[in-house]
Design a protein around this motif. Structure first.
Motif, PDB file in Angstrom:
ATOM      1  N   ILE A  84     -45.508 -16.405  47.463  1.00  0.00           N
ATOM      2  CA  ILE A  84     -44.417 -17.234  46.940  1.00  0.00           C
ATOM      3  C   ILE A  84     -44.226 -16.988  45.446  1.00  0.00           C
ATOM      4  O   ILE A  84     -43.118 -16.746  44.972  1.00  0.00           O
ATOM      5  CB  ILE A  84     -44.716 -18.728  47.221  1.00  0.00           C
ATOM      6  N   GLY A  85     -45.324 -17.031  44.697  1.00  0.00           N
ATOM      7  CA  GLY A  85     -45.236 -16.855  43.254  1.00  0.00           C
ATOM      8  C   GLY A  85     -44.747 -15.485  42.847  1.00  0.00           C
ATOM      9  O   GLY A  85     -44.099 -15.335  41.796  1.00  0.00           O
ATOM     10  N   ALA A  86     -45.008 -14.473  43.671  1.00  0.00           N
ATOM     11  CA  ALA A  86     -44.555 -13.118  43.349  1.00  0.00           C
ATOM     12  C   ALA A  86     -43.044 -13.008  43.336  1.00  0.00           C
ATOM     13  O   ALA A  86     -42.483 -12.104  42.700  1.00  0.00           O
ATOM     14  CB  ALA A  86     -45.142 -12.133  44.356  1.00  0.00           C
ATOM     15  N   GLY A  87     -42.364 -13.941  44.009  1.00  0.00           N
ATOM     16  CA  GLY A  87     -40.911 -13.897  44.043  1.00  0.00           C
ATOM     17  C   GLY A  87     -40.236 -14.694  42.950  1.00  0.00           C
ATOM     18  O   GLY A  87     -39.008 -14.793  42.925  1.00  0.00           O
ATOM     19  N   ALA A  88     -41.009 -15.272  42.024  1.00  0.00           N
ATOM     20  CA  ALA A  88     -40.453 -16.163  41.001  1.00  0.00           C
ATOM     21  C   ALA A  88     -40.448 -15.517  39.626  1.00  0.00           C
ATOM     22  O   ALA A  88     -41.314 -14.695  39.303  1.00  0.00           O
ATOM     23  CB  ALA A  88     -41.245 -17.460  40.955  1.00  0.00           C
ATOM     24  N   ASP A  89     -39.486 -15.899  38.813  1.00  0.00           N
ATOM     25  CA  ASP A  89     -39.523 -15.568  37.387  1.00  0.00           C
ATOM     26  C   ASP A  89     -40.371 -16.575  36.635  1.00  0.00           C
ATOM     27  O   ASP A  89     -41.065 -16.231  35.669  1.00  0.00           O
ATOM     28  CB  ASP A  89     -38.106 -15.560  36.811  1.00  0.00           C
ATOM     29  N   VAL A  90     -40.295 -17.833  37.060  1.00  0.00           N
ATOM     30  CA  VAL A  90     -41.040 -18.923  36.431  1.00  0.00           C
ATOM     31  C   VAL A  90     -41.566 -19.843  37.518  1.00  0.00           C
ATOM     32  O   VAL A  90     -40.841 -20.178  38.459  1.00  0.00           O
ATOM     33  CB  VAL A  90     -40.156 -19.732  35.462  1.00  0.00           C
TER      34      VAL A  90
END
Length: 367
Positions: A111-117
């Motif tokens: 999930i976090g890999a797909g976020a900018d922040v």
């Protein structure tokens, strides 16, 4: 999320959310369009992914905000492919719990890999999330408090009159009635409090699955004259319920090996805004919502003797309790107002000056 969305510029927000009781009336009052999923639970399944991507294109959105990163954040790659320029994910307590379990930790990493922040609430959640997510993507964004709504004099006198409390010393707890929140410990320690402050009243505000057990414990302990369980009350009545107290207490505790943990505890901040000293449990991020010794006290939520001692100390020393309440109110006005939080949120959306300040903290599609 609602408090953040209504503070965005007109025409810049569209919300995609699940259905809850009263959603039609609620949506009609909002200054932005709300598109509702057919059910009360949204999961990252193909149907939700297709609809979110379609809204992104049809509404001309360039930024996606996930109100809760897990699990819907798994949709981020598909939304980027549909044209999202920027992806911001907010986290709460459950994501911090995910970081401590193997399977959930792997999902959280995806999930976090797909976020900018990815935002965090406080130091506890930052430490937990940093085990899984790149530290450079983590930025603090905690909830705010409406200081016009939660304030001293918000209607507590009427609540006291309605419940027949008079001018007795009142410890109030406003929260869902579940084991983690610690209302059971408040009831267990209450006889110790009464030995020192015989006129004291414990006011438990809220509903939940623990209500019947709490009421049985009150009856078994012969505490009916000094413990009041209100059940659920409308949100609009909560400020007055806080204001009916002299001390706020929620001795939360971590359960289930860290899976059931307090992410922050907005109730402590609302109580401080109302001018009350707080007694907080030491679960998870709850201590982040207190300045120990200044706005309240942090206790071991599993220890009835320690909880009772903190309550007696504040009930017996009204001057100290009043000073803590005043400092708490000033702290909320200085650090936790919604306009300040909304300003920080805006920098996350456009990427301007985004950095992790630790204790400080285009048109978005809100999922």
């Amino acid at each position: 999320m609602h408090a953040l969305a209504v503070r965005r510029p007109p025409g810049s927000v569209v919300v995609y959310a699940s259905r809850w009781q009263g959603w039609e009336e609620f949506d009609g009052r909002q200054p932005y369009p709300v598109v509702r999923h057919a059910g009360s639970v949204m999961l990252p399944v193909p149907e939700v992914a297709r609809r979110a991507a379609g809204l992104l294109r049809s509404e001309g959105c360039d930024t996606v905000v996930f109100g809760a990163a897990a699990p819907l954040g798994l949709l981020a790659p598909g939304l980027r492919a549909a044209g999202a320029r920027r992806v911001v994910m907010l986290t709460h307590g459950h994501e911090a719990a995910w970081a401590g379990t193997p399977v959930a930790r792997d999902l959280l990493g995806r999930i976090g890999a797909g976020a900018d922040v990815v935002t965090y609430l406080g130091e506890y959640t930052r430490r937990r999330l940093a085990r899984v997510l790149p530290p450079g993507r983590l930025v603090r964004l905690a909830p705010g408090v409406d200081t016009e709504v939660f304030r001293p004099g918000a209607g507590g006198a009427k609540v006291r009159a309605a419940l027949g409390l008079g001018d007795r010393p009142v410890v109030v707890c406003v929260s869902r009635l579940v084991p983690r929140k610690g209302q059971d410990v408040l009831v267990r320690c209450w006889p110790r409090v009464l030995r020192e402050v015989p006129e004291a009243v414990l006011l438990l505000v809220g509903g939940g699955p623990s209500r019947a057990a709490l009421e049985r414990a009150v009856a078994a302990g012969g505490l009916g004259g000094s413990v009041v369980v209100t059940g659920s009350v409308p949100w609009s009545s909560l400020p007055a319920c806080y204001d009916a107290g002299d001390v706020f207490a929620m001795p939360c505790r971590t359960r289930l090996g860290g899976l059931d943990v307090e992410g922050l505890g907005i109730v402590y901040l609302e109580a401080s805004a109302t001018g009350l000293p707080v007694v907080a449990g030491d679960s998870g991020g709850a201590p982040d919502a207190v300045v120990p010794g200044e706005t309240g006290l942090v206790v071991d939520g599993r220890d009835p003797a320690q909880v009772a001692g903190a309550l007696v100390a504040l009930l017996a020393d009204r001057a100290r309790a009043r000073r803590m309440g005043e400092r708490g109110r000033a702290w909320i006005e200085r650090e936790w107002r919604w306009d300040l939080v909304a300003e920080r949120f805006g920098t996350l959306l456009d990427g301007s000056g985004v950095r992790d300040e630790g204790s400080a903290g285009g048109g978005p599609l809100h999922c």
